[in-house]
Design an enzyme around this catalytic site. Structure first.
Site, PDB file in Angstrom:
ATOM      1  N   GLN A 107       0.848  -1.199   0.000  1.00 31.25           N
ATOM      2  CA  GLN A 107       0.000   0.000   0.000  1.00 31.25           C
ATOM      3  C   GLN A 107       0.878   1.241   0.000  1.00 31.25           C
ATOM      4  OE1 GLN A 107      -3.438  -0.684   3.070  1.00 31.25           O
ATOM      5  NE2 GLN A 107      -1.813  -2.101   3.555  1.00 31.25           N
ATOM      6  N   ASN A 108       2.188   1.054   0.126  1.00 33.98           N
ATOM      7  CA  ASN A 108       3.092   2.199   0.257  1.00 33.98           C
ATOM      8  C   ASN A 108       3.437   2.802  -1.096  1.00 33.98           C
ATOM      9  OD1 ASN A 108       2.998   1.440   2.881  1.00 33.98           O
ATOM     10  ND2 ASN A 108       5.050   0.563   2.961  1.00 33.98           N
ATOM     11  N   HIS A 125      -1.316   1.620  -4.295  1.00 34.53           N
ATOM     12  CA  HIS A 125      -1.660   3.044  -4.183  1.00 34.53           C
ATOM     13  C   HIS A 125      -0.752   3.941  -5.019  1.00 34.53           C
ATOM     14  CE1 HIS A 125      -3.770   2.035  -0.095  1.00 34.53           C
ATOM     15  NE2 HIS A 125      -4.485   1.680  -1.145  1.00 34.53           N
ATOM     16  N   CYS A 133      -0.034  12.281 -16.555  1.00 43.32           N
ATOM     17  CA  CYS A 133      -0.594  13.408 -17.305  1.00 43.32           C
ATOM     18  C   CYS A 133      -2.108  13.469 -17.129  1.00 43.32           C
ATOM     19  CB  CYS A 133      -0.227  13.284 -18.781  1.00 43.32           C
ATOM     20  SG  CYS A 133      -0.927  14.635 -19.758  1.00 43.32           S
ATOM     21  N   CYS A 136      -3.311  13.050 -21.282  1.00 37.03           N
ATOM     22  CA  CYS A 136      -3.107  11.811 -22.058  1.00 37.03           C
ATOM     23  C   CYS A 136      -2.875  10.586 -21.168  1.00 37.03           C
ATOM     24  CB  CYS A 136      -1.956  11.978 -23.058  1.00 37.03           C
ATOM     25  SG  CYS A 136      -0.328  11.999 -22.297  1.00 37.03           S
ATOM     26  N   CYS A 157       2.907  15.363 -24.023  1.00 36.74           N
ATOM     27  CA  CYS A 157       2.008  16.360 -24.623  1.00 36.74           C
ATOM     28  C   CYS A 157       2.107  17.739 -23.975  1.00 36.74           C
ATOM     29  CB  CYS A 157       0.570  15.843 -24.581  1.00 36.74           C
ATOM     30  SG  CYS A 157      -0.146  15.852 -22.937  1.00 36.74           S
ATOM     31  N   SER A 196      -2.405  -1.403   9.411  1.00 39.41           N
ATOM     32  CA  SER A 196      -3.496  -1.431  10.384  1.00 39.41           C
ATOM     33  C   SER A 196      -4.708  -2.163   9.802  1.00 39.41           C
ATOM     34  CB  SER A 196      -3.882  -0.004  10.798  1.00 39.41           C
ATOM     35  OG  SER A 196      -4.209   0.753   9.657  1.00 39.41           O
ATOM     36  N   ASN A 220       3.411  -7.254  13.256  1.00 36.71           N
ATOM     37  CA  ASN A 220       3.030  -5.910  13.676  1.00 36.71           C
ATOM     38  C   ASN A 220       3.330  -5.792  15.174  1.00 36.71           C
ATOM     39  OD1 ASN A 220       1.406  -3.474  14.252  1.00 36.71           O
ATOM     40  ND2 ASN A 220       0.441  -3.879  12.277  1.00 36.71           N
ATOM     41  N   ALA A 238       8.976  -5.271  12.060  1.00 32.55           N
ATOM     42  CA  ALA A 238       9.295  -6.014  10.839  1.00 32.55           C
ATOM     43  C   ALA A 238      10.807  -6.130  10.630  1.00 32.55           C
ATOM     44  CB  ALA A 238       8.652  -5.310   9.641  1.00 32.55           C
TER      45      ALA A 238
HETATM   46  P1  OAD Z   1      -1.205   2.646   9.014  1.00 33.63           P
HETATM   47  O1  OAD Z   1      -0.463   3.864   9.438  1.00 33.63           O
HETATM   48  O2  OAD Z   1      -2.686   2.664   9.102  1.00 33.63           O
HETATM   49  O3  OAD Z   1      -0.732   1.410   9.886  1.00 33.63           O
HETATM   50  C1  OAD Z   1       0.635   1.202  10.144  1.00 33.63           C
HETATM   51  C2  OAD Z   1       0.753  -0.078  10.933  1.00 33.63           C
HETATM   52  O4  OAD Z   1       2.132  -0.372  11.034  1.00 33.63           O
HETATM   53  C3  OAD Z   1       0.191  -0.025  12.343  1.00 33.63           C
HETATM   54  O5  OAD Z   1      -0.649  -1.164  12.551  1.00 33.63           O
HETATM   55  C4  OAD Z   1       1.436  -0.087  13.226  1.00 33.63           C
HETATM   56  O6  OAD Z   1       1.194  -0.785  14.453  1.00 33.63           O
HETATM   57  C5  OAD Z   1       2.390  -0.866  12.341  1.00 33.63           C
HETATM   58  N1  OAD Z   1       3.830  -0.655  12.600  1.00 33.63           N
HETATM   59  C6  OAD Z   1       4.448   0.415  13.133  1.00 33.63           C
HETATM   60  N2  OAD Z   1       5.775   0.224  13.196  1.00 33.63           N
HETATM   61  C7  OAD Z   1       6.020  -1.024  12.692  1.00 33.63           C
HETATM   62  C8  OAD Z   1       7.196  -1.818  12.490  1.00 33.63           C
HETATM   63  N3  OAD Z   1       8.407  -1.373  12.834  1.00 33.63           N
HETATM   64  N4  OAD Z   1       7.057  -3.050  11.959  1.00 33.63           N
HETATM   65  C9  OAD Z   1       5.822  -3.525  11.621  1.00 33.63           C
HETATM   66  N5  OAD Z   1       4.692  -2.810  11.789  1.00 33.63           N
HETATM   67  C10 OAD Z   1       4.779  -1.582  12.313  1.00 33.63           C
HETATM   68  O7  OAD Z   1      -0.687   2.314   7.549  1.00 33.63           O
HETATM   69  P2  OAD Z   1      -1.394   1.470   6.426  1.00 33.63           P
HETATM   70  O8  OAD Z   1      -2.134   0.326   6.986  1.00 33.63           O
HETATM   71  O9  OAD Z   1      -0.372   1.243   5.394  1.00 33.63           O
HETATM   72  O10 OAD Z   1      -3.609   5.162   1.730  1.00 33.63           O
HETATM   73  O11 OAD Z   1      -2.433   2.520   5.863  1.00 33.63           O
HETATM   74  C11 OAD Z   1      -3.179   2.134   4.740  1.00 33.63           C
HETATM   75  C12 OAD Z   1      -3.459   3.324   3.878  1.00 33.63           C
HETATM   76  O12 OAD Z   1      -4.035   4.370   4.661  1.00 33.63           O
HETATM   77  C13 OAD Z   1      -2.233   3.976   3.273  1.00 33.63           C
HETATM   78  O13 OAD Z   1      -1.747   3.315   2.136  1.00 33.63           O
HETATM   79  C14 OAD Z   1      -2.763   5.321   2.905  1.00 33.63           C
HETATM   80  C15 OAD Z   1      -3.591   5.636   4.136  1.00 33.63           C
HETATM   81  O14 OAD Z   1      -4.728   6.341   3.895  1.00 33.63           O
HETATM   82  C16 OAD Z   1      -3.574   6.101   0.774  1.00 33.63           C
HETATM   83  O15 OAD Z   1      -2.889   7.108   0.862  1.00 33.63           O
HETATM   84  C17 OAD Z   1      -4.447   5.818  -0.397  1.00 33.63           C
END
Ligand code: OAD
Length: 250
Positions: A107-108, A125, A133, A136, A157, A196, A220, A238
């Site tokens: 998701q990163n 994402h 663009c 186009c 373009c 999360s 996690n 991780a």
């Molecule tokens: P979150 O910020 O919601 O969750 C991050 C998770 O990583 C949490 O559950 C933490 O406990 C865990 N965490 C923290 N440090 C860690 C470590 N060292 N090792 C392992 N885990 C750790 O991030 P995402 O779930 O990625 O979307 O969020 C999903 C989406 O929400 C993102 O891609 C973004 C946001 O809105 C868009 O921008 C479209």
């Protein structure tokens, strides 16, 4: 089952897996100094110039003030300039080299999995270093930071471009979710790392994997919304836990 280290049983599960798929979220990059969105830590920085991340990274703001959206992404790009892949990213790239069928779904948008050497990568994402663009739809690398021109112009373009990322209120790019779903359904071992698991459709992928018969392992430091359905919750960071799966054979 909740564990805090890689046990023999878990190691055997990993060693016997032929098809491994992984879903990562912001937590995998936390040890590279990239702030997460939710869970622990300092949430302050995700309000920028008085606006919340969900407003800044939105399709609505893109339509009304694309320059401001680019300034926000430029700010995030500045934070990434010094970020390097950590031991977690590197371990996953190593897993891919050892596994005959390996897919990394992230998701990163920070590009750190690619920097670590992962090849079979699905960026659900998008990517913060790419622009698209508005006319186009062609995509191109836009690595200047700070931006020389806001908005950057299409190399083909000459029209204005936008960040090639998924904003709040937008769908994923066509076909990518289907590929992620397919990789999840064919895995015999599925890892959910540093997410999360509250943002859909990504959060459905562990469920797809589980329903198709995979063992699901979550990595996690905290329990999440999907902890109840995984086979193993590996509690910890991780960068510390993922290298344990390969250290003996390194
Ligand atoms: P979150 O910020 O919601 O969750 C991050 C998770 O990583 C949490 O559950 C933490 O406990 C865990 N965490 C923290 N440090 C860690 C470590 N060292 N090792 C392992 N885990 C750790 O991030 P995402 O779930 O990625 O979307 O969020 C999903 C989406 O929400 C993102 O891609 C973004 C946001 O809105 C868009 O921008 C479209």
């Amino acid at each position: 089952m909740v564990l805090t280290e890689v046990t023999n049983e878990l190691q055997t599960m990993f060693d016997n897996a032929r098809r491994i798929s992984v879903l990562t979220g912001a937590g995998i990059s936390a040890e590279s100094g990239v702030p997460t969105f939710r869970g622990g830590g300092d949430r302050e920085m995700w309000t920028w110039r008085g606006k919340h991340v969900s407003e800044l990274s939105s399709a609505e703001l893109m339509a009304t003030n694309p320059q401001l959206v680019w300034e926000w992404f430029d700010y995030r790009r500045t934070m990434l300039l010094e970020a390097k892949p950590n031991a977690g990213h590197l371990a996953l790239a190593d897993w891919e080299r050892r596994c005959e069928d390996f897919t990394l779904i992230t998701q990163n948008i920070d590009d750190l999995h690619r920097a670590a050497g992962t090849l079979n990568l699905l960026e659900l994402h998008g990517n913060i270093w790419r622009a698209r663009c508005l006319r186009c739809s062609s995509t191109f690398e836009a690595r200047d930071c700070p931006l020389e021109q806001n908005p950057p112009l299409c190399l083909g373009c000459g029209n204005a471009a936008r960040p090639d990322v998924v904003l709040f209120g937008e769908m994923l790019s066509e076909g990518i979710y289907e590929r992620a779903e397919e990789a999840s359904a064919r895995a015999d071992l599925f890892f959910v790392i540093g997410t999360s698991a509250v943002v859909y459709p990504a959060a459905s992928l562990p469920i797809t994997a589980k329903q198709a018969g995979a063992k699901v392992i979550e990595v996690n430091p905290e329990a999440t919304d999907i902890s109840f359905m995984v086979d193993v919750t590996l509690l910890g960071k991780a960068g510390e836990l993922l290298p344990q799966f390969i250290k003996e054979r390194g």
